[in-house]
Structures are given as structure tokens and as C-alpha cells.
Design an enzyme around this catalytic site. Structure first.
Site, PDB file in Angstrom:
ATOM      1  N   ASN A 270       0.802  -1.237  -0.082  1.00 27.36           N
ATOM      2  CA  ASN A 270       0.095  -0.053  -0.087  1.00 27.36           C
ATOM      3  C   ASN A 270       0.872   1.156   0.057  1.00 27.36           C
ATOM      4  O   ASN A 270       1.558   1.591   0.939  1.00 27.36           O
ATOM      5  CB  ASN A 270      -0.837  -0.169   1.202  1.00 27.36           C
ATOM      6  CG  ASN A 270      -1.754   1.239   1.503  1.00 27.36           C
ATOM      7  OD1 ASN A 270      -1.783   1.944   0.518  1.00 27.36           O
ATOM      8  ND2 ASN A 270      -2.366   1.281   2.624  1.00 27.36           N
ATOM      9  N   TRP A 271       0.821   1.970  -1.158  1.00 30.17           N
ATOM     10  CA  TRP A 271       2.000   3.077  -1.126  1.00 30.17           C
ATOM     11  C   TRP A 271       1.231   4.262  -0.655  1.00 30.17           C
ATOM     12  O   TRP A 271       1.979   5.240  -0.651  1.00 30.17           O
ATOM     13  CB  TRP A 271       2.232   3.102  -2.819  1.00 30.17           C
ATOM     14  CG  TRP A 271       3.101   2.302  -3.383  1.00 30.17           C
ATOM     15  CD1 TRP A 271       3.391   0.860  -2.825  1.00 30.17           C
ATOM     16  CD2 TRP A 271       3.447   1.902  -4.839  1.00 30.17           C
ATOM     17  NE1 TRP A 271       3.989   0.283  -3.712  1.00 30.17           N
ATOM     18  CE2 TRP A 271       4.110   0.796  -4.952  1.00 30.17           C
ATOM     19  CE3 TRP A 271       3.476   2.797  -5.727  1.00 30.17           C
ATOM     20  CZ2 TRP A 271       4.980   0.408  -6.269  1.00 30.17           C
ATOM     21  CZ3 TRP A 271       3.956   2.477  -7.102  1.00 30.17           C
ATOM     22  CH2 TRP A 271       4.741   1.300  -7.050  1.00 30.17           C
ATOM     23  N   LYS A 272       0.223   4.270  -0.399  1.00 29.21           N
ATOM     24  CA  LYS A 272      -0.482   5.426   0.203  1.00 29.21           C
ATOM     25  C   LYS A 272      -0.244   6.613  -0.655  1.00 29.21           C
ATOM     26  O   LYS A 272      -0.092   6.322  -1.772  1.00 29.21           O
ATOM     27  CB  LYS A 272      -0.080   5.578   1.545  1.00 29.21           C
ATOM     28  CG  LYS A 272      -0.052   4.402   2.569  1.00 29.21           C
ATOM     29  CD  LYS A 272       0.116   4.666   4.066  1.00 29.21           C
ATOM     30  CE  LYS A 272      -0.052   3.255   4.469  1.00 29.21           C
ATOM     31  NZ  LYS A 272      -0.046   3.397   6.148  1.00 29.21           N
TER      32      LYS A 272
ATOM     33  N   HIS B 170      -9.553   1.512   4.825  1.00 25.52           N
ATOM     34  CA  HIS B 170      -8.364   1.721   5.470  1.00 25.52           C
ATOM     35  C   HIS B 170      -8.498   2.453   6.917  1.00 25.52           C
ATOM     36  O   HIS B 170      -9.145   3.503   6.582  1.00 25.52           O
ATOM     37  CB  HIS B 170      -7.289   2.150   4.668  1.00 25.52           C
ATOM     38  CG  HIS B 170      -5.857   1.954   5.171  1.00 25.52           C
ATOM     39  ND1 HIS B 170      -5.396   2.917   5.974  1.00 25.52           N
ATOM     40  CD2 HIS B 170      -4.875   1.050   4.861  1.00 25.52           C
ATOM     41  CE1 HIS B 170      -4.225   2.664   6.426  1.00 25.52           C
ATOM     42  NE2 HIS B 170      -3.940   1.644   5.768  1.00 25.52           N
TER      43      HIS B 170
ATOM     44  N   GLU C 140      -6.997   5.019   7.775  1.00 27.38           N
ATOM     45  CA  GLU C 140      -6.524   6.305   7.283  1.00 27.38           C
ATOM     46  C   GLU C 140      -7.771   6.914   6.931  1.00 27.38           C
ATOM     47  O   GLU C 140      -8.112   8.305   6.809  1.00 27.38           O
ATOM     48  CB  GLU C 140      -5.098   6.576   6.418  1.00 27.38           C
ATOM     49  CG  GLU C 140      -4.018   6.051   7.281  1.00 27.38           C
ATOM     50  CD  GLU C 140      -2.888   5.765   6.552  1.00 27.38           C
ATOM     51  OE1 GLU C 140      -2.778   5.470   5.583  1.00 27.38           O
ATOM     52  OE2 GLU C 140      -1.822   5.121   7.410  1.00 27.38           O
TER      53      GLU C 140
ATOM     54  N   GLU D 243      -5.708  -4.917  10.581  1.00 27.73           N
ATOM     55  CA  GLU D 243      -4.387  -3.882  10.753  1.00 27.73           C
ATOM     56  C   GLU D 243      -4.532  -2.993  12.151  1.00 27.73           C
ATOM     57  O   GLU D 243      -5.530  -1.947  12.071  1.00 27.73           O
ATOM     58  CB  GLU D 243      -4.186  -2.795   9.484  1.00 27.73           C
ATOM     59  CG  GLU D 243      -4.031  -3.417   8.115  1.00 27.73           C
ATOM     60  CD  GLU D 243      -3.730  -2.455   7.266  1.00 27.73           C
ATOM     61  OE1 GLU D 243      -2.612  -2.482   6.826  1.00 27.73           O
ATOM     62  OE2 GLU D 243      -4.152  -1.381   6.990  1.00 27.73           O
TER      63      GLU D 243
ATOM     64  N   GLY E 218       2.436   2.220  10.644  1.00 30.72           N
ATOM     65  CA  GLY E 218       3.422   3.418  10.559  1.00 30.72           C
ATOM     66  C   GLY E 218       3.999   3.739  11.784  1.00 30.72           C
ATOM     67  O   GLY E 218       4.760   4.682  11.845  1.00 30.72           O
TER      68      GLY E 218
ATOM     69  N   GLY F 223       2.735  -1.126   4.181  1.00 32.65           N
ATOM     70  CA  GLY F 223       2.825   0.257   3.913  1.00 32.65           C
ATOM     71  C   GLY F 223       4.329   0.726   3.644  1.00 32.65           C
ATOM     72  O   GLY F 223       4.819   0.426   2.502  1.00 32.65           O
TER      73      GLY F 223
HETATM   74  P1  PGA Z   1       2.758   0.402   7.441  1.00 30.96           P
HETATM   75  O1  PGA Z   1       1.227   0.703   6.858  1.00 30.96           O
HETATM   76  O2  PGA Z   1       3.417  -0.821   6.998  1.00 30.96           O
HETATM   77  O3  PGA Z   1       3.532   1.457   6.995  1.00 30.96           O
HETATM   78  O4  PGA Z   1       2.617   0.034   9.008  1.00 30.96           O
HETATM   79  C1  PGA Z   1       0.364  -0.479   6.680  1.00 30.96           C
HETATM   80  C2  PGA Z   1      -0.785  -0.089   6.010  1.00 30.96           C
HETATM   81  O5  PGA Z   1      -1.439   1.092   6.666  1.00 30.96           O
HETATM   82  O6  PGA Z   1      -1.184  -0.710   5.428  1.00 30.96           O
END
Ligand code: PGA
Length: 235
Positions: free
Chosen positions: A7-9, A89, A91, A159, A165, A216
Site C-alpha cells: 500500500n503505497w498510500k 483503511h 486512514e 491492521e 506506521g 505500507g
Molecule cells: P505500515 O502501513 O506498514 O507502514 O505500518 C500498513 C498499512 O497501513 O497498510
């Protein structure tokens, strides 16, 4: 089959995204999925068309077309021949106020266009500390799948919000316990996400109920992500 998803966000310029995408390894045995920013997805899909790598977007709206400035829809994603969509997600829940009800509508619409969906669920730190994590995840899963009867194209990513993160991944045994719990609600593929890296991928994937990883930060580093793809080959 394990599923390894990146997931590149909201990261990378177009050239950086292309450079990363073309360096990702493939697998004959596992499923590799990339979720670039949606504005790059079609280009990356075309560049990787001869490779066994699936491409998805990180969000879709629940309406099909119309006056919804800034949104993209399931039929648009389908018309680009993209394979997957992430829905719910944390976020999106936090910064864009997505509720369980909105997430349910998005999943229904995406599945009706034959997109593969990864539904993201997970508790916050305070919910875990107050021992509500099972209850919260159960509510998120049940409300997300309400009214859906065909689950063929649905996967779940567990998650925990406190692990995303932060560099603090869930203990593999704790993640496994939650995956088991989710599979008793509905028996689908369940990926773990939250600070996965090349050093903890093996112990996470070793757990019986962990079917894959949603990654991520480490998916933005080609060496790290390719290493995780290699590790998954061992299972
Ligand atoms: P992260 O993110 O690996 O940077 O913790 C995972 C995600 O939000 O899918």
C-alpha cells in the site's frame, strides 16, 4: 497461497512510482498486489501487463457516476482493468470520516463490479488497552459485510491502528489470535498489516491464520519489499 500487498498510500512522484513498480519481483505461487496512488494505477498496470502482479486502488466511492468532485468509482476502476480495491483503511476512517455504513456501501458497489476487495479492520490503542479489540473488530467485520452474500472476491486485512506506521508490529501470536477470531466470523483470507518489514515478515507468515501481509512503509523500499516476497516463497 500467501498474498503480499504493498500500500503505497500518498507517496512517490510518477517517475519514482514507475521505478519502484518495475523493480518488484513476481511469484508463481503467491499473489503480489500493488496499491499505487490511483492517478498512477493505469500506467503501472500497463507497464506490468506481462508480469504476474495485480494492481489496485486505495479507495473508491459508492456511487457509480455523477457530481462527486474528486472521487473515483468502481465502474471506472473496472474499466481500467484494475484488479483490486482497498476499502476501509484506518486512514480513510480517521481522516475522511468513513463510517462502517459507508464502508459497507463501498464494498457492495465494488463487489458488484467484480472487483477484488480487501476490507481493512483494526482497533485503536485505547480500544486494545480497554480490552475492546475483539468487540471492535467484530463490529467492523459484521457491519462491512451486511447484506452481502457472495464473498468470493473479498479478503480482509487486520491492521491494528496502533501498529500502522509506528514501527511497532503486533506480536505474531496476538495477530494470529485475532485472525482466528475473524475467520470464525467469516472464513476469508486474512492479511496482517502494521509495521511489517523484512525482519518480522517470516514470524508473521509462520502463524497458522495469517494468509498474507499488507505493507505500507516497507513496500516503498524495493529491497525490503522484494525480500518479503522472497520470504513468502518459503511458505
Ligand atoms: P505500515 O502501513 O506498514 O507502514 O505500518 C500498513 C498499512 O497501513 O497498510
Amino acid at each position: 497461497m500467501k498474498v503480499i500487498a504493498g500500500n503505497w498510500k500518498m507517496n512517490l512522484t510518477l517517475n519514482e512510482a514507475i521505478d519502484l513498480a518495475i523493480s518488484i519481483k513476481t511469484s508463481n505461487k503467491n499473489e503480489i498486489i500493488l496499491f499505487p496512488p490511483s492517478i498512477y494505477a493505469l500506467k503501472i498496470k500497463e507497464l506490468l501487463k506481462d508480469k504476474n502482479i495485480k494492481i489496485g486502488v486505495q479507495n473508491v466511492f459508492y456511487e457509480e457516476f455523477g457530481a462527486f468532485t474528486g472521487e473515483i468509482s468502481a465502474p471506472m476502476v473496472k474499466s481500467c482493468n484494475l484488479d483490486y480495491v482497498l476499502i476501509g483503511h484506518s486512514e480513510r476512517r480517521k481522516f475522511f470520516y468513513e463510517t462502517d455504513e459507508v464502508i459497507n456501501k463501498k464494498i457492495k458497489k465494488a463487489l458488484s463490479f467484480n472487483l477484488n476487495v480487501i476490507l481493512c479492520v483494526g482497533e485503536t490503542l485505547s480500544e486494545r488497552e480497554s480490552k475492546k479489540h475483539f468487540e471492535v473488530v467484530k463490529r467492523q467485520v459484521l457491519s462491512a459485510i451486511e447484506g452481502i452474500d457472495n464473498f468470493k472476491n473479498l479478503k480482509i486485512a487486520y491492521e491494528p491502528v496502533w501498529a500502522i506506521g509506528t514501527g511497532v508490529n503486533a506480536k505474531p501470536e496476538d495477530a494470529n489470535e485475532m485472525h482466528h477470531f475473524i475467520k470464525e466470523i467469516i472464513n476469508l483470507y486474512v492479511l496482517y498489516g502494521g509495521s511489517v518489514n523484512e525482519n518480522n515478515a517470516y514470524s508473521l507468515l509462520s502463524q497458522h491464520y495469517i494468509d498474507g501481509l499488507l505493507i505500507g512503509n516497507s513496500s516503498l523500499k524495493k529491497e525490503a519489499f522484494n525480500k518479503i516476497i522472497d520470504i513468502a516463497e518459503l511458505f
